[in-house]
Design a protein around this motif. Sequence first.
Motif, short mmCIF file in Angstrom:
data_model
loop_
_atom_site.label_atom_id
_atom_site.label_comp_id
_atom_site.label_asym_id
_atom_site.label_seq_id
_atom_site.Cartn_x
_atom_site.Cartn_y
_atom_site.Cartn_z
N LYS A 16 0.83 -1.21 0.00
CA LYS A 16 0.00 0.00 0.00
C LYS A 16 0.86 1.26 0.00
N SER A 17 1.88 1.25 -0.84
CA SER A 17 2.77 2.39 -1.04
C SER A 17 3.62 2.71 0.18
N SER A 18 3.69 1.80 1.12
CA SER A 18 4.51 2.01 2.32
C SER A 18 5.58 0.93 2.40
N THR A 19 6.72 1.29 2.95
CA THR A 19 7.78 0.31 3.11
C THR A 19 7.52 -0.54 4.35
N MET A 20 7.86 -1.81 4.28
CA MET A 20 7.56 -2.76 5.35
C MET A 20 8.82 -3.16 6.11
N ARG A 21 8.63 -3.48 7.38
CA ARG A 21 9.70 -4.00 8.23
C ARG A 21 9.63 -5.51 8.34
N CYS A 22 8.53 -6.11 7.94
CA CYS A 22 8.28 -7.52 8.21
C CYS A 22 9.27 -8.43 7.48
N VAL A 23 9.52 -9.59 8.06
CA VAL A 23 10.42 -10.60 7.51
C VAL A 23 9.72 -11.96 7.59
N TRP A 24 9.71 -12.67 6.46
CA TRP A 24 9.11 -14.00 6.41
C TRP A 24 10.17 -15.02 6.06
N ARG A 25 10.06 -16.17 6.71
CA ARG A 25 11.05 -17.24 6.53
C ARG A 25 10.35 -18.49 6.00
N PHE A 26 10.96 -19.08 4.97
CA PHE A 26 10.48 -20.37 4.46
C PHE A 26 11.42 -21.46 4.93
N ASP A 27 10.85 -22.44 5.65
CA ASP A 27 11.60 -23.58 6.14
C ASP A 27 11.37 -24.74 5.18
N PRO A 28 12.37 -25.14 4.38
CA PRO A 28 12.15 -26.21 3.40
C PRO A 28 11.93 -27.57 4.04
N ILE A 29 12.35 -27.74 5.28
CA ILE A 29 12.12 -29.01 5.97
C ILE A 29 10.65 -29.15 6.35
N GLN A 30 10.10 -28.08 6.92
CA GLN A 30 8.69 -28.09 7.31
C GLN A 30 7.77 -27.71 6.14
N ASN A 31 8.36 -27.13 5.08
CA ASN A 31 7.61 -26.69 3.89
C ASN A 31 6.55 -25.65 4.26
N THR A 32 6.93 -24.70 5.12
CA THR A 32 5.98 -23.69 5.59
C THR A 32 6.65 -22.32 5.66
N TRP A 33 5.82 -21.27 5.58
CA TRP A 33 6.24 -19.89 5.78
C TRP A 33 5.87 -19.47 7.20
N ASN A 34 6.78 -18.74 7.85
CA ASN A 34 6.51 -18.20 9.17
C ASN A 34 7.11 -16.81 9.29
N GLU A 35 6.42 -15.95 10.01
CA GLU A 35 6.94 -14.61 10.23
C GLU A 35 7.95 -14.64 11.37
N VAL A 36 9.06 -13.94 11.20
CA VAL A 36 10.08 -13.84 12.24
C VAL A 36 10.21 -12.38 12.65
N THR A 37 11.17 -12.11 13.52
CA THR A 37 11.35 -10.76 14.04
C THR A 37 11.56 -9.75 12.90
N SER A 38 10.86 -8.65 12.98
CA SER A 38 10.93 -7.63 11.94
C SER A 38 12.24 -6.85 12.01
#
Length: 477
Positions: free
Chosen positions: A192-214
């Motif tokens: 939405k035209s704003s810069t983000m701090r968020c960080v997402w991690r993909f774990d190939p072992i679990q095959n899932t995305w999870n949010e980590v510390t921004s």
Amino acid sequence: MGSFLSLAGAKSTWRECQEVTQNETCKRRRISSSFDEESGRLIPSLPDELSLQIIARLPRIYYSNVRLVSRRWKATIMSAELYNLRKELGTTEEWLYLLTKLEENKLLWHALDPMSRKWHRLPPMPKAIYEEGSTNGSSRLWMRNMVGPGLKIAEVIRGWLGQKDASDEMPFCGCAIGTVDGCLYVLGGFSKSSTMRCVWRFDPIQNTWNEVTSMSTGRAYCKTSILNNKLYVVGGVSQGQAGLIPLQSAEVFDPSMGTWSNIPSMPFSRAQVLPTAFLADMLKPIATGLTSYMGKLCVPQSLYSWPFFVDVGGEIYDPETNSWMEMPNGMGEGWPARQAGTKLSVVVDGELYAFDPSSSLDSGKIKVYDQGEDCWKVVIGKVPIYDYADSESPYLLAGFHGKLHFITKDANHDVAIMRADLRDNFGISPPASSSLLPSSLREFSESLGESDAVVWKVIATRDFGSAELVSCQVLEI
């Protein structure tokens, strides 16, 4: 008649007994299966320690099917113990992870196993959108002046200046990609035209995305690299009171602690010696690349304000002294630039390579940095490419299996992964622990007009339709 009835009764009784027996057998099997799954061994008649040794030696491509054997097998395939054992045994595998963008502004991840040449599609990235402020007209104008028409972000800018905000439709536009500790990271970008701090991690072992510390700062179009098993992020643009501003700050993520820490900001010392205050105000310092090389972080830098672009060398961060120093002149001034000044480079077996686009539409060059002479030398005289000027990243570099790889679209518009190999007629095969070309061959190849010492071999292709290349990373698991 009585005999017939007796025979019929006997058959009926036999059928009933058979049904009871089958039901009891099925029941026993279910109970036995449940017992074996919960408390039995992974492989009958083998200790679990030996079974784990066998599983650790299986190619990773089979794990998606192996995990379906039972709940115990699934738990084993998803356990850290298995992958620690793979490291000990030396059976880890390097897979290529490719980020593409569809016309409808949708980002999709694909993984390639180079050994089996099979592709896998990753789960979609989360649709969470984070608003961290709003931009105004001045920030939009500044962004237009900063990035110019060469980058695909021009589409976003045109959306901002019209009735439709393109970044509303595409979270993670301008995000950065990195890898550390066997996981894939997506950092920042626009929402939405704003810069983000968020960080997402993909774990190939679990095959899932999870949010980590921004991150501590919202960033878009920042640069990332890994050093000492930590993920570093430098530069980019962020949200300020007057709109979007260029960043000189940098920070580092420690996956073992799950925390971000600030490191000293880039001085941009050469940007401070501009001849006039007007140029200093107009030309904004930006980091145009980031590569881990010789135990340090190398950041080529530029001053940019569309349509003006000026290389100002770069700076190097030393984690031991926690300080920045100027990059050697030859390294910074000769670092090849891609569209809008971005530097496309990769380190393979300790050698720093960069792609130098040619003025021709169907070729380019690969250069290697000679630390002793502080200069860039042509090591591959011709890289087959096709003209995709409207693509965000028409070509990418990657290093795995000890060799340099080039990623682009072929004549059929299929994504092609090409590996640089020595020609067989030289009678030389590159050793596993050497650079792309030994020093003697490197000198020889420089004397050739088109570097006949190297041939490009296509190791995999995939039809992604109209999808464009965005970024790539290599994970070893």
